[in-house]
Scaffold this active site. Sequence first.
Site, short mmCIF file in Angstrom:
data_model
loop_
_atom_site.label_atom_id
_atom_site.label_comp_id
_atom_site.label_asym_id
_atom_site.label_seq_id
_atom_site.Cartn_x
_atom_site.Cartn_y
_atom_site.Cartn_z
N GLY A 1 48.40 38.89 35.45
CA GLY A 1 47.88 38.13 36.58
C GLY A 1 46.50 37.61 36.22
CB CYS B 1 54.84 41.73 40.32
SG CYS B 1 53.72 42.56 39.16
#
Length: 229
Positions: free
Chosen positions: A151, A180
Amino acid sequence: MDLAGVYKRNMPLHVRWLGRIEFADGLAVQEEIVAKKREDPSYPDELLLLEHEPVYTIGRTPDQSSLLGAAHLPHPLFAISRGGRATYHGPGQLMGYPIIDLRRCGQDLHRYLRWLEQLLIEMLAQYEIAATRRASLTGVWVDDRKIGSIGVGVRYWITMHGFALNVCGDLSPFNQIVPCGINNVAMTSMERETGCAFSVAGVAASLEKLALNRIGGLRTAPETEPISV
């Protein structure tokens, strides 16, 4: 010869091992480096390698459903300027925060994400773990089990945040969220896949060597990369 291109590829990448630190402290170090790089474009790219004390994070998204509500979480929660939904960081997980000026890398975020994935895939291969990508899901997988999460945030083409590689230790904190935002995902680690003991510092040393070897490829603009025929 493209001397500017050669210089760009050979610019130093400084790698630092920070040990186990609080999430807020790691974020502060990143912010400090980004500020220096904005002020001085010649400031070198850096890669911070570290572990965190237990923490949950979520990226800039209006969809908070991956948190399953936050009141039940056993560890602190940070909303941060990366993409993606909720995840967990803690002991046994290698965090990598590349602070890289993508203006030296073709200003291509998609290419940068694939570079991070490939870095983890190659590193895991050194430990005889066959990791792969999965279509439309950023990260690194062993079959259908997720071993590495990615990320990133980008500010003025300077990257922040990065990757989390599950090396060893307790994975149960992931059960408190939808990791996620992927329903029914199975999280795994190097230890779980191999049955072998690993230290995060030892894996970080392997990752450092590989990153130093591979940074030149990221800095090679796509139009100047050699074409295989």
